[in-house]
Design a protein around this motif. Structure first.
Motif, PDB file in Angstrom:
ATOM      1  N   VAL A   1       0.856  -1.190   0.000  1.00 17.72           N
ATOM      2  CA  VAL A   1       0.000   0.000   0.000  1.00 17.72           C
ATOM      3  C   VAL A   1       0.891   1.239   0.000  1.00 17.72           C
ATOM      4  CG1 VAL A   1      -1.763   1.298   1.238  1.00 17.72           C
ATOM      5  CG2 VAL A   1      -1.841  -1.206   1.239  1.00 17.72           C
ATOM      6  N   GLN A   2       0.692   2.083  -0.983  1.00 20.91           N
ATOM      7  CA  GLN A   2       1.457   3.325  -1.090  1.00 20.91           C
ATOM      8  C   GLN A   2       0.579   4.497  -0.645  1.00 20.91           C
ATOM      9  OE1 GLN A   2       2.796   3.483  -5.164  1.00 20.91           O
ATOM     10  NE2 GLN A   2       4.278   1.829  -4.867  1.00 20.91           N
ATOM     11  N   PHE A   3       1.150   5.381   0.130  1.00 21.02           N
ATOM     12  CA  PHE A   3       0.375   6.470   0.714  1.00 21.02           C
ATOM     13  C   PHE A   3       0.587   7.812   0.012  1.00 21.02           C
ATOM     14  CE2 PHE A   3       0.943   3.313   4.063  1.00 21.02           C
ATOM     15  CZ  PHE A   3      -0.370   3.114   4.450  1.00 21.02           C
ATOM     16  N   ASP A   4       1.784   8.069  -0.444  1.00 25.35           N
ATOM     17  CA  ASP A   4       2.075   9.374  -1.038  1.00 25.35           C
ATOM     18  C   ASP A   4       1.227   9.580  -2.291  1.00 25.35           C
ATOM     19  OD1 ASP A   4       3.218  11.823  -1.468  1.00 25.35           O
ATOM     20  OD2 ASP A   4       5.064  11.037  -2.345  1.00 25.35           O
ATOM     21  N   GLY A   5       0.336  10.564  -2.242  1.00 25.22           N
ATOM     22  CA  GLY A   5      -0.543  10.874  -3.366  1.00 25.22           C
ATOM     23  C   GLY A   5      -1.774  10.009  -3.469  1.00 25.22           C
ATOM     24  N   ALA A   6      -1.917   9.017  -2.592  1.00 27.07           N
ATOM     25  CA  ALA A   6      -3.067   8.111  -2.653  1.00 27.07           C
ATOM     26  C   ALA A   6      -4.319   8.789  -2.104  1.00 27.07           C
ATOM     27  CB  ALA A   6      -2.785   6.847  -1.856  1.00 27.07           C
ATOM     28  N   LYS A   7      -5.462   8.383  -2.644  1.00 28.31           N
ATOM     29  CA  LYS A   7      -6.753   8.839  -2.117  1.00 28.31           C
ATOM     30  C   LYS A   7      -7.255   7.778  -1.138  1.00 28.31           C
ATOM     31  CE  LYS A   7      -9.799  10.912  -4.519  1.00 28.31           C
ATOM     32  NZ  LYS A   7     -10.878  11.232  -5.509  1.00 28.31           N
ATOM     33  N   ILE A   8      -7.497   8.198   0.105  1.00 29.65           N
ATOM     34  CA  ILE A   8      -7.880   7.266   1.160  1.00 29.65           C
ATOM     35  C   ILE A   8      -9.187   7.720   1.797  1.00 29.65           C
ATOM     36  CG2 ILE A   8      -7.254   6.296   3.409  1.00 29.65           C
ATOM     37  CD1 ILE A   8      -4.342   6.506   2.609  1.00 29.65           C
ATOM     38  N   LEU A   9     -10.102   6.782   1.994  1.00 28.81           N
ATOM     39  CA  LEU A   9     -11.323   7.020   2.764  1.00 28.81           C
ATOM     40  C   LEU A   9     -11.170   6.306   4.099  1.00 28.81           C
ATOM     41  CD1 LEU A   9     -14.264   7.976   3.094  1.00 28.81           C
ATOM     42  CD2 LEU A   9     -14.991   5.852   1.966  1.00 28.81           C
ATOM     43  N   ASP A  10     -11.147   7.088   5.170  1.00 22.16           N
ATOM     44  CA  ASP A  10     -11.008   6.556   6.531  1.00 22.16           C
ATOM     45  C   ASP A  10     -12.387   6.585   7.181  1.00 22.16           C
ATOM     46  OD1 ASP A  10     -10.256   5.814   9.063  1.00 22.16           O
ATOM     47  OD2 ASP A  10      -8.962   7.545   9.448  1.00 22.16           O
ATOM     48  N   VAL A  11     -13.015   5.412   7.289  1.00 21.96           N
ATOM     49  CA  VAL A  11     -14.377   5.305   7.827  1.00 21.96           C
ATOM     50  C   VAL A  11     -14.304   5.030   9.323  1.00 21.96           C
ATOM     51  CG1 VAL A  11     -16.582   4.092   7.685  1.00 21.96           C
ATOM     52  CG2 VAL A  11     -15.211   4.433   5.613  1.00 21.96           C
ATOM     53  N   GLY A  12     -14.963   5.881  10.099  1.00 20.66           N
ATOM     54  CA  GLY A  12     -14.856   5.773  11.550  1.00 20.66           C
ATOM     55  C   GLY A  12     -13.541   6.364  12.010  1.00 20.66           C
ATOM     56  N   ALA A  13     -13.247   7.560  11.514  1.00 25.46           N
ATOM     57  CA  ALA A  13     -11.925   8.167  11.700  1.00 25.46           C
ATOM     58  C   ALA A  13     -11.658   8.608  13.127  1.00 25.46           C
ATOM     59  CB  ALA A  13     -11.774   9.363  10.761  1.00 25.46           C
ATOM     60  N   ALA A  14     -12.711   8.732  13.950  1.00 22.89           N
ATOM     61  CA  ALA A  14     -12.573   9.236  15.326  1.00 22.89           C
ATOM     62  C   ALA A  14     -11.871  10.594  15.277  1.00 22.89           C
ATOM     63  CB  ALA A  14     -11.847   8.232  16.206  1.00 22.89           C
ATOM     64  N   SER A  15     -10.857  10.798  16.117  1.00 22.43           N
ATOM     65  CA  SER A  15     -10.199  12.107  16.150  1.00 22.43           C
ATOM     66  C   SER A  15      -8.986  12.156  15.232  1.00 22.43           C
ATOM     67  CB  SER A  15      -9.784  12.453  17.586  1.00 22.43           C
ATOM     68  OG  SER A  15      -8.864  11.503  18.083  1.00 22.43           O
ATOM     69  N   GLY A  16      -8.826  11.119  14.394  1.00 19.95           N
ATOM     70  CA  GLY A  16      -7.752  11.143  13.416  1.00 19.95           C
ATOM     71  C   GLY A  16      -6.615  10.199  13.708  1.00 19.95           C
ATOM     72  N   VAL A  17      -6.875   9.153  14.494  1.00 18.50           N
ATOM     73  CA  VAL A  17      -5.818   8.234  14.909  1.00 18.50           C
ATOM     74  C   VAL A  17      -5.071   7.642  13.721  1.00 18.50           C
ATOM     75  CG1 VAL A  17      -7.533   6.386  15.154  1.00 18.50           C
ATOM     76  CG2 VAL A  17      -5.327   6.168  16.287  1.00 18.50           C
ATOM     77  N   PHE A  18      -5.766   7.416  12.599  1.00 15.75           N
ATOM     78  CA  PHE A  18      -5.097   6.966  11.372  1.00 15.75           C
ATOM     79  C   PHE A  18      -5.104   8.033  10.283  1.00 15.75           C
ATOM     80  CE2 PHE A  18      -6.172   2.910  13.405  1.00 15.75           C
ATOM     81  CZ  PHE A  18      -4.911   2.308  13.384  1.00 15.75           C
ATOM     82  N   THR A  19      -6.098   8.904  10.294  1.00 15.08           N
ATOM     83  CA  THR A  19      -6.123   9.997   9.319  1.00 15.08           C
ATOM     84  C   THR A  19      -4.832  10.799   9.372  1.00 15.08           C
ATOM     85  OG1 THR A  19      -8.540  10.197   9.353  1.00 15.08           O
ATOM     86  CG2 THR A  19      -7.305  12.126   8.683  1.00 15.08           C
ATOM     87  N   VAL A  20      -4.362  11.102  10.567  1.00 17.72           N
ATOM     88  CA  VAL A  20      -3.161  11.925  10.724  1.00 17.72           C
ATOM     89  C   VAL A  20      -1.925  11.237  10.140  1.00 17.72           C
ATOM     90  CG1 VAL A  20      -1.562  12.915  12.416  1.00 17.72           C
ATOM     91  CG2 VAL A  20      -4.025  13.323  12.632  1.00 17.72           C
ATOM     92  N   PRO A  21      -1.622   9.971  10.518  1.00 14.51           N
ATOM     93  CA  PRO A  21      -0.442   9.350   9.900  1.00 14.51           C
ATOM     94  C   PRO A  21      -0.580   9.143   8.395  1.00 14.51           C
ATOM     95  CG  PRO A  21      -1.561   7.806  11.376  1.00 14.51           C
ATOM     96  CD  PRO A  21      -2.144   9.143  11.620  1.00 14.51           C
ATOM     97  N   PHE A  22      -1.810   8.915   7.900  1.00 12.26           N
ATOM     98  CA  PHE A  22      -1.997   8.830   6.446  1.00 12.26           C
ATOM     99  C   PHE A  22      -1.620  10.155   5.787  1.00 12.26           C
ATOM    100  CE2 PHE A  22      -5.636   5.519   7.021  1.00 12.26           C
ATOM    101  CZ  PHE A  22      -4.707   4.503   7.144  1.00 12.26           C
ATOM    102  N   ALA A  23      -2.127  11.254   6.353  1.00 10.03           N
ATOM    103  CA  ALA A  23      -1.839  12.581   5.791  1.00 10.03           C
ATOM    104  C   ALA A  23      -0.357  12.922   5.916  1.00 10.03           C
ATOM    105  CB  ALA A  23      -2.695  13.636   6.488  1.00 10.03           C
TER     106      ALA A  23
END
Length: 295
Positions: free
Chosen positions: A68-90
């Motif tokens: 899984v490559q993250f740089d430039g990828a479009k990600i949908l984080d379902v149930g993101a809460a306060s960003g526990v994974f959204t932040v490291p993805f970004a």
């Protein structure tokens, strides 16, 4: 034996399964969509302390190790809460759409992602089950759809809804067995006369149906524990809710037993509880379905 290989049978069995995370919440009088409203600040703190960041990093690194490559990828984080994974993805350069139903969590999510000004995180709130996927333009729109420990996954229809948004990968994590809780382990024998025995969960339905329906996927099952701190009052209420979740006696007798146990064994105002369990992580490959080899 034939029914073992019939996906329709398993779809129906999962649909009527009455002990999933969302159903346990409803049984305790909790709306799954807003279950973390009152715990938002504490959950946010646990997500971004040193232990929480390490937990997130292990999962993100595992995904990266599987291609899984993250740089430039479009990600949908379902149930993101306060960003526990959204932040490291970004932080890794992804363009993230974060979906969260709890208003307090949404506010914390906005605060935690405000620094990504050059690549803003899109935040969507509401109930995922009611989102019009086509109207949103989400059909096969995301390189990765990420759903971690979220009650939106409760039957095969909900899985197909998630898969419909994914172009390359979908990640779903769920408990493999009943959650572990050190305080519960102490008080259940006092209440029932028997030790608590973990039960298998609906993760089994997910894995079996993915296999029967021809999906390519990788699975990782691990045992994860974290330490949480509570006041005696919080620990009491958490335990009573846990008993209701698991259809164990949650009457006044049980409350008295838990109260007395806390007084005798936790004299300080700080009750430390070790909780967690066995968790399954599934990475579904919608493209490049051959075995991944690290470069």
């Amino acid at each position: 034996m034939k029914s073992f290989f019939d996906p329709a049978v398993w779809e129906q069995e999962w649909k009527t399964y009455g002990d999933g995370a969302a159903e346990r919440m409803r049984r305790s009088g909790i709306d799954p969509a807003t279950a973390f409203n009152a715990k938002a600040d504490k959950f946010n703190e646990q997500s971004f302390n040193e232990e929480g960041r390490r937990r997130s990093a292990r999962i993100v690194n595992w995904l990266a190790s599987r291609g899984v490559q993250f740089d430039g990828a479009k990600i949908l984080d379902v149930g993101a809460a306060s960003g526990v994974f959204t932040v490291p993805f970004a932080e890794r350069g992804a363009q993230v759409t974060a979906f969260e139903s709890s208003p307090p969590q949404v506010e914390l999510l906005r605060a935690n992602t405000a620094r990504f000004a050059d690549r803003p995180v899109e935040i969507v709130s509401g109930e995922f089950e009611k989102i019009d996927i086509a109207a949103k333009g989400w059909n096969e729109a995301f390189d990765l759809v990420f759903v971690s420990m979220c009650p939106v996954v409760h039957d095969w229809d909900s899985v197909e809804r998630i898969l419909s948004c994914a172009r390359r990968f979908a990640y779903i994590s769920m408990p493999v067995s009943s959650s572990e809780n050190s305080l519960v382990d102490e008080v259940v024998p006092l209440i029932t006369g028997e030790p608590f025995r973990p039960k298998m969960t609906e993760m089994t339905y997910l894995l079996h149906l993915l296999a029967l329906k021809g999906y390519a996927f990788e699975t990782l099952v691990t045992r994860e524990l974290k330490t949480t701190e509570h006041t005696p009052e919080e620990a009491l209420e958490e335990t009573m809710m846990w008993l209701r979740h698991h259809k164990l006696p949650a009457d006044e007798r049980s409350r008295s037993i838990v109260e007395e146990h806390l007084k005798r064994n936790y004299p300080a105002d700080n009750v430390q509880i070790h909780q967690g369990g066995r968790f399954g992580k599934v990475l579904i490959r919608l493209q490049d379905q051959n075995m991944y080899v690290e470069e």
